[in-house]
Design an enzyme around this catalytic site. Structure first.
Site, PDB file in Angstrom:
ATOM      1  N   LEU A 192     -11.175  49.115  34.799  1.00  0.00           N
ATOM      2  CA  LEU A 192     -12.406  48.991  34.017  1.00  0.00           C
ATOM      3  C   LEU A 192     -12.607  50.266  33.194  1.00  0.00           C
ATOM      4  O   LEU A 192     -13.282  51.201  33.641  1.00  0.00           O
ATOM      5  CB  LEU A 192     -13.577  48.778  34.985  1.00  0.00           C
TER       6      LEU A 192
ATOM      7  N   GLU B 107     -12.717  51.122  28.940  1.00  0.00           N
ATOM      8  CA  GLU B 107     -12.500  50.674  27.571  1.00  0.00           C
ATOM      9  C   GLU B 107     -11.676  51.688  26.772  1.00  0.00           C
ATOM     10  O   GLU B 107     -10.824  51.315  25.963  1.00  0.00           O
ATOM     11  CB  GLU B 107     -13.839  50.404  26.874  1.00  0.00           C
TER      12      GLU B 107
ATOM     13  N   HIS C  35     -25.101  43.862  25.561  1.00  0.00           N
ATOM     14  CA  HIS C  35     -24.363  42.597  25.518  1.00  0.00           C
ATOM     15  C   HIS C  35     -24.691  41.818  24.236  1.00  0.00           C
ATOM     16  O   HIS C  35     -24.357  40.641  24.139  1.00  0.00           O
ATOM     17  CB  HIS C  35     -24.688  41.732  26.732  1.00  0.00           C
TER      18      HIS C  35
END
Lengths: 324, 368
Positions: free
Chosen positions: A58, A60, A129
Site C-alpha cells: 500500500l 502510491e 475519494h
C-alpha cells in the site's frame, strides 16, 4: 460488438492489451485477488497470473516510482491508483520523475507508463475519494492527461494510452462507471489521444466538457433545445495536450462558449481553455466565455451537490451568455 | 522459506499477553487492574461492538454513505486509548472511531464522518482528538510533530498515533518513525495489524516477519503485543506513554488483531479472505469474549449484568444515532467560511454566484 459499461470497457481493454503484448503488466492496490475495488481488473489475475497482475504494498509513491523503473527498462506498466485523491502521495514520482525522463535523458530513456485512476464527485464518497485534480497534471510538461466520457472512448483511449510512448494519466469517470452500456467493439482498436469529439452539433453556443461532465452538458443542451438554444457540445476527451483546433473552430461558428469542469475554478483547466479562445478567437466572440466549475472550497458529501456543476447551472450560464 | 531473522539467528518474540485467548491468566502474569477499570474496558468493548453493528445497518438502510467497521479490534483500540491522559493527543484513522470516543470525542462525530457532515472533525474544545484521517499513514508524521512540540514546550504529555498494517508501507510511516527516533519525540505509534489491507494480506505487504521489528531500524523501542488482549494493550501502551512523557523517546507497538468485517461497507471480504481464517479468529480469539470469560471466572460479571449492559448500550447508540442523523447540515454558504480565516473577494464573488443561482432556481425559474 458487445454492450459494455465504462468499467467493462476498461477491463476489456486491459485484457486485449495483455493478450497482445507480454510487456504489459498491471500493478496497484487490490488489483489482483480482489479484481480492483471497482472490478476494473476483474478476472485478470486468473487469466494472466500473479507476475503480470500484481497486488502491491500500500504505497502510491512506490507504485508510480517502480512503474517508472519498469517503463524505462522496457516494460509497459499500467498502474492503478485506487482514487485520484490517493495520487497526492505519488506527486513527486509522477510530476517530478515520470514526466521528466524524456527531457532529462534527451530521449535516451522514455517512460511509457499508464496510470489509471477514477476521479470526480457525485458518488457519495468520503474525503479524498472524490477529488478532481486534473489541473495539477495538465500543468506538468511531459505528462499526457486523458479523460474519456463513454465506454467506446474508454476502451479505445486506454489502448492508445498503453501504446503511447510517453507517460499517460488515464482518468476514469467514477460516477459514470456503470451509468450506461454502449456498443463497444471486441478486440483491438484505438481512439487517438489529443482529439476532441463534437458529441452534439449546434450553432448558438459551444459547451466544452470532459469525463462525467459530458453527460451533464448533453443534458443541459437538451433543456436548452427546448428553449430554442442550439448548443454544440464538445467532449474534450484528452485534457493534455488538448485539441484547441476543434474548440476554436466551434467557437468561431457559435460565437459563445461555456466551459464545464468539476475541479475548483481558480487555475482550473477551464482557465486555460478560455485563454486559448481569447488568444485565437476573440473577435468571433459575442459574449465573454463563462465557466461552470466547482467552487474554490472543499465540501463533504452532505453539501457536495451545491458545489459541483449541475445541468441546471450549465443552462443558467449558457442563458447568461445568450443574453449578453 | 527461511526468514531473514532466522538466518541471522534472531527469533521473533512471542506477542506480549496477559490473558490467554480462553480468558485464563497467562502463567507468570497477574491481573492487578482494579475491577472498576476492568469493567470500564468491558463496557467500552461492548458499546463498540453494538455501535459497530448499528452503523453497518444504517449503511444498509442508506442513511450513511459508508462505514469502516471496528469489530475484532476493540481491545487494541480501547486498550490504547484508555492509557491516554486527557491532555495527551490522539491521531487516529477512519477505523479508529472507538478509540476516539474513549478519548472523549462524542460518538455523534463518528456518524458525522460517515454521513458527510462538515462537523465530523470539529472535536469539542478540550478533546484532543485530531480527526479521523482518511489518507493512509498521513497522521503518523502529524503525531510525531505534535509530540515534538510537546517536547519543546516541556509539556509532560505524549501523542498516540493509530494506523493499520497497510500504513506501514507508506512513506509517511517511515518518515514519521524516523523523525520520531531522531527527535526523540514523545509519541507512541500503535499499528493495529488486522491481517488485511483491504484484500492484501500482511504477508504481501512486507517481507518483514513482524511489523514491530521495523522499530529497530529507526532506533526506537518496538513491541509485539496480542492486540486482542485488552490488558496487554493497556499496559504496553501505558508504559510506552510513560517512557515518552519521561523523555525516553518513541515506541512502535504492533498489535496483532483481526478485522471481523469488511474493510468498508462497500467491500466484500469473501472475494479474497478464507472463511476458515475469519471463523478461527471469531470463534477462538474474540477480544470481548476473552475479557468476559475472565470477568465471569472471577465472579465479577454475570448474565444479568450482561443483559443490562447490552440494553444500556443499545439505548445510548439509539440516542446517538438520532442526535447525529437529525443534526442540521449548515447552509452551503458556510463552506466559504472554512477556506481561510477571512474569505477572499474572489471567494465572496463565488458565494454570491451560488446564492444568485439558488435564488433563481428556488423561484422555479430556469432562465434569468
Amino acid at each position: 460488438m458487445t454492450q459494455r459499461n465504462v468499467i467493462e470497457a476498461i477491463n476489456d481493454a486491459l485484457t486485449v492489451a495483455m493478450g497482445e503484448d507480454e510487456r504489459v503488466l498491471i500493478l496497484g492496490e487490490d488489483v489482483g485477488r480482489n479484481g480492483g475495488v471497482f472490478r476494473a481488473t476483474d478476472g485478470l489475475i486468473e487469466r494472466f497470473g500473479e507476475e503480470r497482475v500484481v497486488d502491491t504494498p500500500l504505497a502510491e509513491a512506490g507504485i508510480i516510482g517502480t512503474s517508472v523503473g519498469l517503463a524505462v527498462y522496457g516494460m509497459r506498466p499500467v498502474a492503478e491508483i485506487q482514487f485520484l485523491g490517493f495520487s497526492l502521495q505519488s506527486f513527486a514520482q509522477l510530476l517530478g520523475q515520470a514526466a521528466r525522463i524524456r527531457w532529462r535523458s534527451q530521449s535516451r530513456f522514455t517512460c511509457p507508463l499508464v496510470v489509471r485512476a477514477p476521479f470526480g464527485g457525485g458518488t457519495q464518497a468520503i474525503e479524498l475519494h472524490s477529488d478532481s485534480l486534473e489541473a495539477h497534471f495538465v500543468h506538468t510538461p511531459g505528462l499526457k492527461v486523458v479523460a474519456p466520457a463513454n465506454p467506446y472512448d474508454a476502451k479505445g483511449m486506454l489502448l492508445a494510452s498503453i501504446e503511447d510512448p510517453d507517460p499517460v494519466l488515464f482518468l476514469e469517470p467514477l460516477r459514470r462507471y456503470r451509468a450506461a452500456r454502449a456498443e463497444v467493439p471486441d478486440g483491438h482498436y484505438t481512439v487517438p489521444l489529443g482529439k476532441a469529439a463534437i458529441v452534439r452539433e449546434g450553432s448558438d453556443v459551444t459547451i466544452i466538457a470532459w469525463s462525467a461532465m459530458v453527460a451533464m452538458a448533453l443534458e443541459a443542451a437538451e433543456t436548452l433545445a427546448e428553449e430554442g438554444v442550439r448548443a454544440e457540445v464538445i467532449d474534450l476527451r484528452t485534457i493534455s495536450p488538448f485539441d484547441a483546433e476543434t474548440i476554436v473552430a466551434s467557437v468561431e461558428k457559435t460565437g459563445r462558449a461555456v466551459v464545464v469542469h468539476e475541479a475548483p475554478k481558480t487555475a482550473g483547466v477551464g482557465a486555460e481553455i478560455v485563454a486559448t479562445i481569447n488568444e485565437r478567437a476573440l473577435y468571433s466572440l459575442e459574449a465573454p466565455v463563462l465557466r461552470v466549475t466547482g467552487y474554490d472550497v472543499l465540501a463533504p458529501v452532505s453539501l457536495e451537490d451545491h458545489i459541483l456543476p449541475s445541468a441546471g447551472r450549465i443552462v443558467y450560464a449558457v442563458q447568461a451568455t445568450m443574453n449578453n | 522459506m527461511t526468514s531473514i531473522m532466522q538466518e541471522q539467528g534472531v527469533r521473533p518474540p512471542e506477542p506480549i499477553s496477559v490473558l490467554a485467548p480462553d480468558g485464563s491468566v497467562r502463567p507468570g502474569a497477574q491481573v492487578e487492574e482494579s475491577s472498576e477499570l476492568l469493567h470500564k474496558m468491558y463496557r467500552w468493548m461492548t458499546f463498540g461492538r453494538i455501535f459497530d453493528t448499528r452503523m453497518l445497518n444504517l449503511h444498509r438502510q442508506g442513511r450513511i454513505i459508508t462505514y469502516a467497521p471496528v469489530a475484532g479490534q476493540e481491545a487494541a483500540q480501547i486498550g490504547s486509548s484508555l492509557a491516554l491522559r486527557q491532555e495527551d493527543w490522539l491521531f487516529g484513522t477512519y477505523r479508529d472511531g472507538l478509540a476516539c470516543m474513549v478519548h472523549g470525542l462524542p460518538a455523534e462525530h463518528i456518524l458525522y464522518l460517515f454521513r458527510g457532515h462538515p462537523k465530523a472533525g470539529a472535536a469539542p474544545a478540550g478533546v484532543n482528538v485530531f480527526g479521523q484521517q482518511i489518507g493512509i499513514a498521513e497522521q503518523i508524521p502529524h503525531a510525531v510533530g505534535a509530540a515534538w512540540g510537546m517536547k519543546l514546550r516541556k509539556a509532560n504529555t505524549a501523542t498516540l498515533a493509530l494506523f493499520g498494517d497497510g500504513a506501514t508501507s507508506e512513506g509517511a510511516f517511515h518518515e514519521g518513525a524516523n523523525f520520531a527516533g531522531v527527535l526523540k519525540a514523545p509519541v507512541v505509534m500503535v499499528c493495529q495489524n488486522n491481517g488485511w489491507a483491504i484484500s492484501v494480506p500482511r504477508t504481501s505487504q512486507t517481507a518483514s516477519e513482524t511489523l514491530a521489528q521495523k522499530a529497530v531500524a529507526y532506533g526506537i523501542v518496538g513491541r509485539l503485543v496480542d492486540g486482542n488482549d485488552v490488558l496487554a494493550m493497556y499496559r504496553e501502551v501505558g508504559a510506552a506513554l510513560e517512557r515518552a512523557r519521561a523523555g525516553q523517546g518513541p515506541t512502535l507497538i504492533e498489535a496483532l488483531t483481526y478485522r471481523f468485517g469488511p474493510h468498508s461497507a462497500s467491500d466484500d471480504p469473501k472475494r479474497y479472505r478464507p472463511s476458515t481464517e475469519l471463523a478461527e479468529w471469531q470463534n477462538t480469539r474474540d477480544p470481548l469474549l476473552r475479557l468476559r470469560v475472565y470477568l465471569e471466572h472471577q465472579g465479577m460479571w454475570d448474565e444479568t449484568q450482561q443483559k443490562a449492559l447490552e440494553e444500556e448500550a443499545r439505548a445510548e447508540v439509539a440516542r446517538v444515532v438520532t442526535a447525529a442523523l437529525t443534526e442540521p447540515v449548515p447552509a452551503p454558504e458556510s463552506l466559504f467560511d472554512q477556506v481561510y480565516e477571512t474569505a477572499s473577494p474572489l471567494l465572496e464573488e463565488q458565494w454570491r454566484e451560488l446564492l444568485a443561482y439558488r435564488k433563481a432556481t428556488e423561484r422555479g425559474v430556469t432562465f434569468p
